[in-house]
Scaffold this motif. Structure first.
Motif, PDB file in Angstrom:
ATOM      1  N   PHE A 100      48.240  41.751  46.276  1.00  0.00           N
ATOM      2  CA  PHE A 100      46.982  41.969  45.574  1.00  0.00           C
ATOM      3  C   PHE A 100      45.928  40.967  46.022  1.00  0.00           C
ATOM      4  CE2 PHE A 100      44.193  40.409  42.257  1.00  0.00           C
ATOM      5  CZ  PHE A 100      43.440  41.542  42.000  1.00  0.00           C
ATOM      6  N   ASP A 101      46.280  39.694  46.054  1.00  0.00           N
ATOM      7  CA  ASP A 101      45.314  38.654  46.439  1.00  0.00           C
ATOM      8  C   ASP A 101      44.794  38.887  47.853  1.00  0.00           C
ATOM      9  OD1 ASP A 101      45.620  37.397  44.002  1.00  0.00           O
ATOM     10  OD2 ASP A 101      47.150  36.003  44.731  1.00  0.00           O
ATOM     11  N   ARG A 102      45.695  39.249  48.758  1.00  0.00           N
ATOM     12  CA  ARG A 102      45.282  39.477  50.141  1.00  0.00           C
ATOM     13  C   ARG A 102      44.349  40.680  50.240  1.00  0.00           C
ATOM     14  NH1 ARG A 102      49.639  38.377  51.960  1.00  0.00           N
ATOM     15  NH2 ARG A 102      50.658  40.403  51.773  1.00  0.00           N
ATOM     16  N   ALA A 103      44.663  41.743  49.504  1.00  0.00           N
ATOM     17  CA  ALA A 103      43.809  42.934  49.540  1.00  0.00           C
ATOM     18  C   ALA A 103      42.421  42.624  48.989  1.00  0.00           C
ATOM     19  CB  ALA A 103      44.449  44.065  48.750  1.00  0.00           C
ATOM     20  N   ALA A 104      42.362  41.887  47.875  1.00  0.00           N
ATOM     21  CA  ALA A 104      41.065  41.531  47.282  1.00  0.00           C
ATOM     22  C   ALA A 104      40.242  40.683  48.242  1.00  0.00           C
ATOM     23  CB  ALA A 104      41.281  40.793  45.964  1.00  0.00           C
ATOM     24  N   ALA A 121      35.791  40.328  52.007  1.00  0.00           N
ATOM     25  CA  ALA A 121      35.341  39.844  53.315  1.00  0.00           C
ATOM     26  C   ALA A 121      34.687  40.963  54.120  1.00  0.00           C
ATOM     27  CB  ALA A 121      36.521  39.259  54.096  1.00  0.00           C
ATOM     28  N   ALA A 122      35.242  42.170  54.027  1.00  0.00           N
ATOM     29  CA  ALA A 122      34.666  43.304  54.757  1.00  0.00           C
ATOM     30  C   ALA A 122      33.257  43.620  54.250  1.00  0.00           C
ATOM     31  CB  ALA A 122      35.562  44.527  54.611  1.00  0.00           C
ATOM     32  N   ILE A 123      33.061  43.532  52.923  1.00  0.00           N
ATOM     33  CA  ILE A 123      31.735  43.774  52.353  1.00  0.00           C
ATOM     34  C   ILE A 123      30.766  42.691  52.828  1.00  0.00           C
ATOM     35  CG2 ILE A 123      30.403  43.821  50.210  1.00  0.00           C
ATOM     36  CD1 ILE A 123      32.044  46.308  50.548  1.00  0.00           C
ATOM     37  N   ALA A 124      31.179  41.426  52.745  1.00  0.00           N
ATOM     38  CA  ALA A 124      30.313  40.318  53.155  1.00  0.00           C
ATOM     39  C   ALA A 124      29.934  40.416  54.624  1.00  0.00           C
ATOM     40  CB  ALA A 124      31.009  38.986  52.866  1.00  0.00           C
ATOM     41  N   GLN A 125      30.897  40.786  55.465  1.00  0.00           N
ATOM     42  CA  GLN A 125      30.624  40.908  56.894  1.00  0.00           C
ATOM     43  C   GLN A 125      29.644  42.035  57.181  1.00  0.00           C
ATOM     44  OE1 GLN A 125      34.486  41.301  58.681  1.00  0.00           O
ATOM     45  NE2 GLN A 125      35.115  39.221  58.103  1.00  0.00           N
ATOM     46  N   GLU A 150      34.983  52.224  49.249  1.00  0.00           N
ATOM     47  CA  GLU A 150      35.910  52.786  48.257  1.00  0.00           C
ATOM     48  C   GLU A 150      37.133  51.899  48.234  1.00  0.00           C
ATOM     49  OE1 GLU A 150      39.560  54.186  47.295  1.00  0.00           O
ATOM     50  OE2 GLU A 150      39.027  54.568  49.385  1.00  0.00           O
ATOM     51  N   PHE A 151      37.413  51.302  47.051  1.00  0.00           N
ATOM     52  CA  PHE A 151      38.564  50.434  46.895  1.00  0.00           C
ATOM     53  C   PHE A 151      39.389  50.873  45.693  1.00  0.00           C
ATOM     54  CE2 PHE A 151      35.591  47.014  48.726  1.00  0.00           C
ATOM     55  CZ  PHE A 151      36.011  47.244  50.027  1.00  0.00           C
ATOM     56  N   ASP A 152      40.640  50.433  45.672  1.00  0.00           N
ATOM     57  CA  ASP A 152      41.515  50.638  44.527  1.00  0.00           C
ATOM     58  C   ASP A 152      40.857  50.035  43.290  1.00  0.00           C
ATOM     59  OD1 ASP A 152      44.264  50.928  43.227  1.00  0.00           O
ATOM     60  OD2 ASP A 152      43.949  48.770  43.119  1.00  0.00           O
ATOM     61  N   LEU A 153      40.780  50.812  42.193  1.00  0.00           N
ATOM     62  CA  LEU A 153      40.040  50.378  41.011  1.00  0.00           C
ATOM     63  C   LEU A 153      40.560  49.081  40.395  1.00  0.00           C
ATOM     64  CD1 LEU A 153      37.819  50.867  38.929  1.00  0.00           C
ATOM     65  CD2 LEU A 153      39.385  52.402  37.713  1.00  0.00           C
ATOM     66  N   PRO A 154      41.868  48.953  40.091  1.00  0.00           N
ATOM     67  CA  PRO A 154      42.319  47.675  39.533  1.00  0.00           C
ATOM     68  C   PRO A 154      42.070  46.488  40.458  1.00  0.00           C
ATOM     69  CG  PRO A 154      43.939  49.384  39.128  1.00  0.00           C
ATOM     70  CD  PRO A 154      42.941  49.963  40.090  1.00  0.00           C
ATOM     71  N   GLY A 162      39.889  37.884  39.353  1.00  0.00           N
ATOM     72  CA  GLY A 162      40.384  37.480  40.655  1.00  0.00           C
ATOM     73  C   GLY A 162      40.350  38.595  41.678  1.00  0.00           C
ATOM     74  N   GLY A 163      39.776  39.735  41.312  1.00  0.00           N
ATOM     75  CA  GLY A 163      39.706  40.882  42.206  1.00  0.00           C
ATOM     76  C   GLY A 163      38.487  40.843  43.107  1.00  0.00           C
ATOM     77  N   VAL A 164      38.189  41.976  43.703  1.00  0.00           N
ATOM     78  CA  VAL A 164      37.132  42.059  44.711  1.00  0.00           C
ATOM     79  C   VAL A 164      35.775  41.617  44.160  1.00  0.00           C
ATOM     80  CG1 VAL A 164      35.905  43.598  46.291  1.00  0.00           C
ATOM     81  CG2 VAL A 164      38.356  43.915  45.901  1.00  0.00           C
ATOM     82  N   LEU A 165      35.416  42.085  42.961  1.00  0.00           N
ATOM     83  CA  LEU A 165      34.099  41.736  42.417  1.00  0.00           C
ATOM     84  C   LEU A 165      33.973  40.236  42.197  1.00  0.00           C
ATOM     85  CD1 LEU A 165      33.554  44.652  39.869  1.00  0.00           C
ATOM     86  CD2 LEU A 165      32.687  44.458  42.210  1.00  0.00           C
ATOM     87  N   ASP A 166      35.030  39.608  41.703  1.00  0.00           N
ATOM     88  CA  ASP A 166      34.995  38.152  41.529  1.00  0.00           C
ATOM     89  C   ASP A 166      34.882  37.439  42.868  1.00  0.00           C
ATOM     90  OD1 ASP A 166      35.052  38.306  38.812  1.00  0.00           O
ATOM     91  OD2 ASP A 166      37.140  37.677  38.574  1.00  0.00           O
ATOM     92  N   HIS A 167      35.571  37.938  43.878  1.00  0.00           N
ATOM     93  CA  HIS A 167      35.475  37.352  45.219  1.00  0.00           C
ATOM     94  C   HIS A 167      34.048  37.465  45.752  1.00  0.00           C
ATOM     95  CE1 HIS A 167      39.657  36.510  46.787  1.00  0.00           C
ATOM     96  NE2 HIS A 167      39.937  37.085  45.633  1.00  0.00           N
TER      97      HIS A 167
END
Length: 298
Positions: free
Chosen positions: A245-249, A254-258, A270-274, A280-285
């Protein structure tokens, strides 16, 4: 049970383990998040993992955003599907158990597991031969089939519409199936029970609740089952699940930032909702990277 089904089951992360409840104002279409660096923007939709088979939802907002985008950013993809299938086959025997699985369970879990398999028409011994944690995956797969539910439909629809519009697809990273396989192989008896218990517990919400969550998502409500002590016990016993999970987030953010830093035309992700919304997920990152995140919104 075919070996291809083993591959599909083991390459997934348990559906209920990474959950959160986050309700937005109900609308007529799924919710979106807008991410911006002040110059460029990317729109993100979170895909629920489980929906009723042949699930219909309003794709007009998606199609409108795809029309002005140049690429679809998606979550991590398998490094090499052929090689990973071979890896599953090589390790196939180590995912099995010579002892009838149900006889090894503690009495409370044995009763709960039996009640769940009986509710979907599976008899005693149906899952024997598998280690308990793997039996939990099979139970989940059979539960979805019994109640006409399916995983991955929203993701598939998003990617199909993007391809139809000629968009390129940008995976955020890769997934290594060997980590998950090795985790199943090395789990002790206590960990095996903990992860089977998590599977049974997550399914205990029932098919009606899962269908209601999918319908709510289609109306703009972002809701998934909350994580609790039973799920945490599996995560503690099987750290590879949490690491995945941490690696996916991290890869997704990182892909969005790049993409934003390259100044690319508007993109859709499009990402997995949870994985997207949990702490600690994508939005927090993304927020931690100093990016502006707004939503959920239509």
């Amino acid at each position: 049970m075919t070996r291809s089904r083993v591959f599909s089951a083991l390459c997934a992360v348990m559906a209920g383990v990474f959950g959160l409840t986050l309700a937005s104002a109900a609308g007529a279409a799924p919710a979106w998040w807008r991410v911006s660096d002040g110059r460029n923007e990317i729109w993100i939709i979170g895909a629920p993992r489980v929906t009723p088979r042949n699930f219909n939802w309003d794709t007009s907002g998606l199609e409108k955003r795809l029309a002005s985008a140049s690429t679809l950013i998606v979550g991590p993809q398998p490094k090499n599907k052929v090689a990973e299938t071979g890896l599953i086959l090589v390790n196939f025997g180590e995912l099995r158990s010579p002892t009838p699985m149900e006889t090894t369970l503690s009495p409370p879990l044995r009763r709960q597991f039996a009640a769940m398999r009986q509710s979907i028409g599976q008899g005693q011994g149906h899952y024997d031969g598998w280690k308990p944690a793997v039996a939990g995956f099979w139970l989940s797969q059979d539960f979805l089939k019994a109640y006409d539910l399916q995983s991955g439909q929203v993701e598939s629809k998003v990617r199909k519409l993007a391809h139809a519009k000629g968009l390129s697809e940008t995976p955020s990273g890769t997934v290594d199936a060997s980590e998950m396989i090795n985790q199943f192989k090395t789990l002790g008896a206590k960990g095996q029970e903990a992860c089977l218990a998590a599977s049974v517990h997550d399914l205990s919400v029932g098919p009606d609740r899962l269908k209601a969550l999918a319908d709510a998502w289609a109306k703009g409500e972002v809701t998934t089952p909350p994580i609790d002590a039973i799920d945490r016990a599996c995560l503690q016993a099987a750290p590879a699940f949490g690491a995945a999970f941490d690696r996916a987030a991290n890869q997704d953010s990182a892909a969005i930032a790049q993409a934003l830093s390259r100044g690319a035309p508007r993109a859709v992700a499009e990402f997995d909702l949870p994985t997207l919304i949990m702490p600690g997920g994508v939005l927090d990152h993304l927020r931690a990277r100093g990016l502006q995140v707004s939503g959920p919104m239509e």
